[in-house]
Scaffold this motif. Structure first.
Motif, PDB file in Angstrom:
ATOM      1  N   TYR A 191       3.576  13.850  21.163  1.00  0.00           N
ATOM      2  CA  TYR A 191       2.168  13.909  20.768  1.00  0.00           C
ATOM      3  C   TYR A 191       1.962  13.240  19.409  1.00  0.00           C
ATOM      4  O   TYR A 191       1.047  12.463  19.225  1.00  0.00           O
ATOM      5  CB  TYR A 191       1.719  15.372  20.701  1.00  0.00           C
ATOM      6  CG  TYR A 191       0.258  15.565  20.400  1.00  0.00           C
ATOM      7  CD1 TYR A 191      -0.687  15.461  21.407  1.00  0.00           C
ATOM      8  CD2 TYR A 191      -0.178  15.863  19.116  1.00  0.00           C
ATOM      9  CE1 TYR A 191      -2.031  15.651  21.153  1.00  0.00           C
ATOM     10  CE2 TYR A 191      -1.516  16.048  18.850  1.00  0.00           C
ATOM     11  CZ  TYR A 191      -2.432  15.949  19.867  1.00  0.00           C
ATOM     12  OH  TYR A 191      -3.763  16.123  19.604  1.00  0.00           O
ATOM     13  N   ILE A 192       2.841  13.531  18.471  1.00  0.00           N
ATOM     14  CA  ILE A 192       2.699  12.975  17.125  1.00  0.00           C
ATOM     15  C   ILE A 192       3.121  11.517  17.093  1.00  0.00           C
ATOM     16  O   ILE A 192       2.495  10.694  16.457  1.00  0.00           O
ATOM     17  CB  ILE A 192       3.517  13.801  16.115  1.00  0.00           C
ATOM     18  CG1 ILE A 192       2.856  15.169  15.969  1.00  0.00           C
ATOM     19  CG2 ILE A 192       3.617  13.104  14.776  1.00  0.00           C
ATOM     20  CD1 ILE A 192       3.635  16.143  15.163  1.00  0.00           C
ATOM     21  N   ASN A 193       4.183  11.181  17.780  1.00  0.00           N
ATOM     22  CA  ASN A 193       4.657   9.808  17.797  1.00  0.00           C
ATOM     23  C   ASN A 193       4.671   9.292  19.236  1.00  0.00           C
ATOM     24  O   ASN A 193       5.674   9.376  19.922  1.00  0.00           O
ATOM     25  CB  ASN A 193       6.056   9.709  17.184  1.00  0.00           C
ATOM     26  CG  ASN A 193       6.515   8.280  17.037  1.00  0.00           C
ATOM     27  OD1 ASN A 193       5.797   7.348  17.410  1.00  0.00           O
ATOM     28  ND2 ASN A 193       7.699   8.088  16.498  1.00  0.00           N
ATOM     29  N   LEU A 200       1.907  25.477  28.840  1.00  0.00           N
ATOM     30  CA  LEU A 200       1.011  24.325  28.802  1.00  0.00           C
ATOM     31  C   LEU A 200       0.558  24.032  27.377  1.00  0.00           C
ATOM     32  O   LEU A 200      -0.352  24.684  26.867  1.00  0.00           O
ATOM     33  CB  LEU A 200      -0.212  24.586  29.692  1.00  0.00           C
ATOM     34  CG  LEU A 200       0.070  24.851  31.166  1.00  0.00           C
ATOM     35  CD1 LEU A 200      -1.194  25.300  31.870  1.00  0.00           C
ATOM     36  CD2 LEU A 200       0.644  23.617  31.822  1.00  0.00           C
ATOM     37  N   PRO A 201       1.177  23.060  26.709  1.00  0.00           N
ATOM     38  CA  PRO A 201       0.714  22.690  25.374  1.00  0.00           C
ATOM     39  C   PRO A 201      -0.550  21.829  25.478  1.00  0.00           C
ATOM     40  O   PRO A 201      -0.522  20.748  26.030  1.00  0.00           O
ATOM     41  CB  PRO A 201       1.885  21.896  24.791  1.00  0.00           C
ATOM     42  CG  PRO A 201       2.633  21.398  25.979  1.00  0.00           C
ATOM     43  CD  PRO A 201       2.374  22.352  27.107  1.00  0.00           C
ATOM     44  N   MET A 202      -1.658  22.346  24.974  1.00  0.00           N
ATOM     45  CA  MET A 202      -2.939  21.646  25.072  1.00  0.00           C
ATOM     46  C   MET A 202      -3.271  20.898  23.783  1.00  0.00           C
ATOM     47  O   MET A 202      -3.705  19.762  23.824  1.00  0.00           O
ATOM     48  CB  MET A 202      -4.058  22.630  25.386  1.00  0.00           C
ATOM     49  CG  MET A 202      -3.870  23.372  26.674  1.00  0.00           C
ATOM     50  SD  MET A 202      -4.180  22.297  28.063  1.00  0.00           S
ATOM     51  CE  MET A 202      -4.565  23.473  29.297  1.00  0.00           C
ATOM     52  N   THR A 203      -3.117  21.567  22.655  1.00  0.00           N
ATOM     53  CA  THR A 203      -3.357  20.970  21.338  1.00  0.00           C
ATOM     54  C   THR A 203      -2.248  21.478  20.416  1.00  0.00           C
ATOM     55  O   THR A 203      -1.503  22.385  20.793  1.00  0.00           O
ATOM     56  CB  THR A 203      -4.731  21.374  20.751  1.00  0.00           C
ATOM     57  OG1 THR A 203      -4.703  22.767  20.424  1.00  0.00           O
ATOM     58  CG2 THR A 203      -5.871  21.083  21.706  1.00  0.00           C
ATOM     59  N   PRO A 204      -2.143  20.940  19.203  1.00  0.00           N
ATOM     60  CA  PRO A 204      -1.113  21.446  18.282  1.00  0.00           C
ATOM     61  C   PRO A 204      -1.266  22.922  17.920  1.00  0.00           C
ATOM     62  O   PRO A 204      -0.323  23.532  17.432  1.00  0.00           O
ATOM     63  CB  PRO A 204      -1.291  20.564  17.043  1.00  0.00           C
ATOM     64  CG  PRO A 204      -1.832  19.293  17.585  1.00  0.00           C
ATOM     65  CD  PRO A 204      -2.751  19.700  18.710  1.00  0.00           C
ATOM     66  N   SER A 205      -2.406  23.522  18.192  1.00  0.00           N
ATOM     67  CA  SER A 205      -2.586  24.952  17.889  1.00  0.00           C
ATOM     68  C   SER A 205      -2.878  25.784  19.146  1.00  0.00           C
ATOM     69  O   SER A 205      -3.247  26.947  19.033  1.00  0.00           O
ATOM     70  CB  SER A 205      -3.721  25.124  16.884  1.00  0.00           C
ATOM     71  OG  SER A 205      -4.924  24.644  17.435  1.00  0.00           O
ATOM     72  N   LEU A 206      -2.702  25.205  20.322  1.00  0.00           N
ATOM     73  CA  LEU A 206      -2.977  25.913  21.569  1.00  0.00           C
ATOM     74  C   LEU A 206      -1.903  25.592  22.604  1.00  0.00           C
ATOM     75  O   LEU A 206      -1.850  24.491  23.144  1.00  0.00           O
ATOM     76  CB  LEU A 206      -4.353  25.528  22.121  1.00  0.00           C
ATOM     77  CG  LEU A 206      -4.782  26.184  23.432  1.00  0.00           C
ATOM     78  CD1 LEU A 206      -4.921  27.691  23.272  1.00  0.00           C
ATOM     79  CD2 LEU A 206      -6.095  25.585  23.914  1.00  0.00           C
ATOM     80  N   ARG A 231       8.250  21.770  20.985  1.00  0.00           N
ATOM     81  CA  ARG A 231       8.984  20.785  20.178  1.00  0.00           C
ATOM     82  C   ARG A 231       9.023  19.427  20.869  1.00  0.00           C
ATOM     83  O   ARG A 231       8.790  18.393  20.253  1.00  0.00           O
ATOM     84  CB  ARG A 231      10.404  21.278  19.914  1.00  0.00           C
ATOM     85  CG  ARG A 231      10.554  21.792  18.513  1.00  0.00           C
ATOM     86  CD  ARG A 231      11.994  22.044  18.157  1.00  0.00           C
ATOM     87  NE  ARG A 231      12.109  23.480  17.949  1.00  0.00           N
ATOM     88  CZ  ARG A 231      13.024  24.249  18.481  1.00  0.00           C
ATOM     89  NH1 ARG A 231      13.955  23.745  19.241  1.00  0.00           N
ATOM     90  NH2 ARG A 231      13.041  25.530  18.248  1.00  0.00           N
ATOM     91  N   GLU A 232       9.331  19.437  22.161  1.00  0.00           N
ATOM     92  CA  GLU A 232       9.366  18.186  22.927  1.00  0.00           C
ATOM     93  C   GLU A 232       7.994  17.527  22.962  1.00  0.00           C
ATOM     94  O   GLU A 232       7.859  16.336  22.726  1.00  0.00           O
ATOM     95  CB  GLU A 232       9.821  18.464  24.371  1.00  0.00           C
ATOM     96  CG  GLU A 232      11.290  18.635  24.535  1.00  0.00           C
ATOM     97  CD  GLU A 232      12.032  17.323  24.444  1.00  0.00           C
ATOM     98  OE1 GLU A 232      11.571  16.324  25.013  1.00  0.00           O
ATOM     99  OE2 GLU A 232      13.078  17.311  23.780  1.00  0.00           O
ATOM    100  N   TRP A 233       6.985  18.313  23.276  1.00  0.00           N
ATOM    101  CA  TRP A 233       5.624  17.798  23.391  1.00  0.00           C
ATOM    102  C   TRP A 233       5.136  17.266  22.050  1.00  0.00           C
ATOM    103  O   TRP A 233       4.495  16.216  21.977  1.00  0.00           O
ATOM    104  CB  TRP A 233       4.705  18.907  23.899  1.00  0.00           C
ATOM    105  CG  TRP A 233       3.273  18.518  24.003  1.00  0.00           C
ATOM    106  CD1 TRP A 233       2.681  17.830  25.012  1.00  0.00           C
ATOM    107  CD2 TRP A 233       2.234  18.808  23.066  1.00  0.00           C
ATOM    108  NE1 TRP A 233       1.342  17.673  24.758  1.00  0.00           N
ATOM    109  CE2 TRP A 233       1.046  18.264  23.571  1.00  0.00           C
ATOM    110  CE3 TRP A 233       2.208  19.478  21.848  1.00  0.00           C
ATOM    111  CZ2 TRP A 233      -0.158  18.369  22.890  1.00  0.00           C
ATOM    112  CZ3 TRP A 233       1.003  19.583  21.177  1.00  0.00           C
ATOM    113  CH2 TRP A 233      -0.160  19.032  21.710  1.00  0.00           C
ATOM    114  N   GLN A 234       5.460  17.990  20.978  1.00  0.00           N
ATOM    115  CA  GLN A 234       5.004  17.591  19.650  1.00  0.00           C
ATOM    116  C   GLN A 234       5.600  16.242  19.238  1.00  0.00           C
ATOM    117  O   GLN A 234       4.919  15.413  18.651  1.00  0.00           O
ATOM    118  CB  GLN A 234       5.365  18.664  18.630  1.00  0.00           C
ATOM    119  CG  GLN A 234       4.663  18.512  17.310  1.00  0.00           C
ATOM    120  CD  GLN A 234       4.981  19.670  16.384  1.00  0.00           C
ATOM    121  OE1 GLN A 234       6.078  20.210  16.400  1.00  0.00           O
ATOM    122  NE2 GLN A 234       4.019  20.039  15.571  1.00  0.00           N
TER     123      GLN A 234
END
Length: 184
Positions: A157-159, A78-84, A151-154
């Motif tokens: 999330y970023i774009n 579960l990706p919650m934030t870029p650092s969690l 990687r997928e989520w980022q």
């Protein structure tokens, strides 16, 4: 759970470890990056739900996103934030049927993995160690899945304008940005 306590957990979380306490039942031992511990009188799943609520994340949409990317239904990172990024792992032996023995480890807090006879030992930032009842090979597979999902989520999330971007992920990114602006 109090608002200030939840904010500290979100920023410093290393692991959520389920435990049984005599007279209390199932509690969560929260490992922080500083090496300290907190004990919360609720299940790890409840803590994850509270974290998602604090961050404004739709857990159902996040699980659906991860499920489609990994072609799996259970034990989804579960990706919650870029650092969690929380990785679900079996940490205790269930005491009764329908008891979830799952705890969560933050991908970015793992320093070392060691094999043990009945599982694996995960060394966290701050020196804490968490016993996992799954084999080291299984833990490593979960780590690979977590990195793939991150990687997928980022990229979404970023774009958020990438084709197939989920509106819920976009709203989470906006909410996180607004929260950072208000805190500075």
């Amino acid at each position: 759970m109090q608002e200030g306590q939840l904010e500290k957990i979100v920023t410093e979380l290393s692991a959520l470890q389920p435990q049984y306490l005599k007279g209390t039942g199932k509690v969560t031992k929260v490992h922080l990056k500083s090496g300290k511990h907190l004990t919360i009188k609720c299940k790890p799943e409840t803590v994850v739900t509270n974290i998602a609520g604090y961050l404004g994340t739709d857990l159902a949409a996040l699980r659906k996103f991860c499920s489609h990317r990994l072609a799996a239904k259970n034990s989804l990172p579960l990706p919650m934030t870029p650092s969690l990024l929380l990785i679900p792992l079996r940490m205790i032996k269930p005491k009764f049927s329908n008891d979830r023995a799952t705890g969560y480890v933050n991908l970015f807090s793992i320093e070392d993995l060691k094999e043990k006879k009945n599982g694996a030992i995960i060394t966290l930032v701050g020196g804490n160690e968490v016993l996992c009842r799954q084999k080291l090979k299984t833990v490593k597979i979960h780590l690979v899945y977590a990195r793939l999902i991150y990687r997928e989520w980022q990229s979404h999330y970023i774009n958020p304008y990438v084709k197939e971007a989920d509106n819920n992920l976009y709203n989470t990114a906006k909410l996180d940005l607004i929260r950072k602006i208000m805190n500075s």
